[in-house]
Write a protein that holds these residues in place. Structure first.
Motif, PDB file in Angstrom:
ATOM      1  N   TYR A   1       1.064  -0.923  -0.278  1.00  0.00           N
ATOM      2  CA  TYR A   1      -0.360   0.242   0.544  1.00  0.00           C
ATOM      3  C   TYR A   1       1.153   1.262   0.120  1.00  0.00           C
ATOM      4  CZ  TYR A   1      -4.776  -1.847   0.817  1.00  0.00           C
ATOM      5  OH  TYR A   1      -5.566  -2.777   0.250  1.00  0.00           O
TER       6      TYR A   1
ATOM      7  N   ARG B   1       0.825  -4.761   3.228  1.00  0.00           N
ATOM      8  CA  ARG B   1      -0.318  -5.383   3.961  1.00  0.00           C
ATOM      9  C   ARG B   1      -0.009  -7.031   3.711  1.00  0.00           C
ATOM     10  NH1 ARG B   1      -0.158  -1.895   6.680  1.00  0.00           N
ATOM     11  NH2 ARG B   1      -1.553  -0.191   6.250  1.00  0.00           N
ATOM     12  N   TRP B   2      -0.728  -7.601   4.452  1.00  0.00           N
ATOM     13  CA  TRP B   2      -0.799  -9.578   4.433  1.00  0.00           C
ATOM     14  C   TRP B   2      -2.676  -9.508   4.043  1.00  0.00           C
ATOM     15  CZ3 TRP B   2       0.724 -13.522   8.086  1.00  0.00           C
ATOM     16  CH2 TRP B   2       0.394 -14.750   7.897  1.00  0.00           C
ATOM     17  N   ASN B   3      -2.620 -10.142   3.464  1.00  0.00           N
ATOM     18  CA  ASN B   3      -4.644 -10.471   2.891  1.00  0.00           C
ATOM     19  C   ASN B   3      -4.084 -12.388   3.384  1.00  0.00           C
ATOM     20  OD1 ASN B   3      -6.768 -10.252   3.330  1.00  0.00           O
ATOM     21  ND2 ASN B   3      -7.010  -9.217   0.843  1.00  0.00           N
TER      22      ASN B   3
ATOM     23  N   LEU C   1      -7.033  -9.224   6.193  1.00  0.00           N
ATOM     24  CA  LEU C   1      -6.636  -7.966   6.788  1.00  0.00           C
ATOM     25  C   LEU C   1      -5.354  -8.472   8.002  1.00  0.00           C
ATOM     26  CD1 LEU C   1      -6.988  -4.736   4.632  1.00  0.00           C
ATOM     27  CD2 LEU C   1      -4.803  -6.946   3.945  1.00  0.00           C
TER      28      LEU C   1
ATOM     29  N   SER D   1      -2.854  -7.176  10.244  1.00  0.00           N
ATOM     30  CA  SER D   1      -1.731  -6.176  10.198  1.00  0.00           C
ATOM     31  C   SER D   1      -0.238  -6.420  10.760  1.00  0.00           C
ATOM     32  CB  SER D   1      -2.046  -5.218  11.447  1.00  0.00           C
ATOM     33  OG  SER D   1      -1.004  -4.087  12.347  1.00  0.00           O
TER      34      SER D   1
END
Ligand code: C2E
Ligand code: MG
Ligand code: MG
Ligand code: MG
Length: 292
Positions: free
Chosen positions: A43, A63-65, A71, A73
């Motif tokens: 991002y 960002r880790w989806n 998501l 943190s």
């Protein structure tokens, strides 16, 4: 009875704790596979130039989806990635992704400007880090002037001589350096003078109370004055209100960042934002080059 209850309580606590440990182990396993599964995304949070009121770059925030938890943190998974060493390949992936994105923007004539990348202590301590950054920049054809690294005082203090050496090499390459979360660390002023950095980034915790909290206002005023006196650029992070922004502008803060201006956003959204604000160039201290 009391004893039994006590034991039950203990058992309950024990299971709750086990649950936490198990969750952590699971998350760590997921983290190991997340790179191959392309679950990470960079991002971008814009920085605003106070003097021109134009965007003059952005900070890259990972960002880790997660397939189940959504998501996650970075405050949660970055420390985990540091513990198990995944931060090294992950950190490289972040730098490469940013460089590839900058390349696409440049080819599309999008005035991306400088992108700041957060580093981790382990990267800074790695023997091969400078060479690996150099290789990524060359492979992707990224001008070093478009890259900034953000690091914290505590990272530098883990092995000061080494860090100074590494940072000096980055500066020689043309990469600029910012001290993140400034004011929360322990460095003395004599230390700061020796440190090869270009920018001080005032920690959000001091910005939060502005302009009413007297201590915060005084600390922020002092940091800005300090930065000016040793000719460093100064950025404020975590600006959420107009009042905070006005206060920081009045004190001469060079760059402004926070939810009030823009939240971190996917690359495509950042690109649209830049396209929408094509107006006049930016001549802030960063020398954020418009191109071609
Ligand atoms: P940081 O580098 O100090 O980044 C600032 C954090 O504050 C970001 O949280 C950002 O989303 C958040 N923030 C920005 N403006 C505001 C605001 O106005 N109000 C509030 N409440 N928050 C604001 P995020 O993205 O969750 O990142 C947290 C931390 O995780 C970062 O702190 C950084 O230390 C670390 N991190 C994030 N991305 C990376 C990365 O790519 N690599 C490494 N090594 N660390 C990263
Ligand atoms: Mg940062
Ligand atoms: Mg910060
Ligand atoms: Mg912070």
């Amino acid at each position: 009875a009391a004893k039994a209850a006590g034991r039950n309580q203990f058992r309950y606590f024990d299971t709750a704790m086990n649950q936490k440990v198990l969750e952590r182990i699971q998350l760590e396993q997921d983290l190991r596979q997340a790179l191959q599964r392309s679950e990470f995304e960079v991002y971008y949070q814009p920085k605003l130039c106070a003097s021109t009121n134009d965007f003059c770059g952005a900070e890259a925030l990972i960002r880790w989806n997660h397939p189940v938890h959504g998501l996650v943190s970075p405050a949660k998974f970055i420390p985990l990635a540091e513990e198990n060493g995944i931060i090294i390949p992950l950190g490289e992936w972040i730098i490469r992704s940013v460089c590839e994105q900058i390349g696409r923007w440049r080819r599309g004539l999008v005035p991306t400007r400088k992108i700041a990348i957060n580093l981790s202590a382990l990267q800074l301590e790695s023997d091969t880090f400078v060479a690996s950054v150099d290789a990524i920049l060359k492979e992707t054809g990224t001008p070093t002037s478009l890259i900034e690294f953000e690091l914290t005082e505590s990272m530098v203090l883990r092995s000061p001589d080494r860090s100074v050496n590494t940072l000096t090499q980055f500066q020689a390459m043309g990469i600029t350096l910012a001290l993140d979360d400034f004011g929360t660390g322990y460095s003395s002023l004599s230390y700061l003078k020796r440190l090869p950095v270009n920018t001080l980034k005032i920690d959000r915790s001091f910005v939060e109370g502005l302009p009413h909290a007297k201590d915060d206002a005084q600390i922020v005023q002092m940091i800005i004055a300090l930065a000016k006196s040793i000719r460093l650029e100064v950025v404020a992070e975590g600006i959420e209100t107009e009042e905070q922004m006005a206060f920081l502008k009045r004190l001469g803060c060079d760059l402004l960042q926070g939810y009030l201006i823009a939240k971190p956003m996917p690359a495509a959204a950042y690109e649209s934002l830049l396209q929408a604000r094509t107006a006049g160039g930016c001549d802030c201290a960063v020398k954020c080059s418009l191109y071609p």
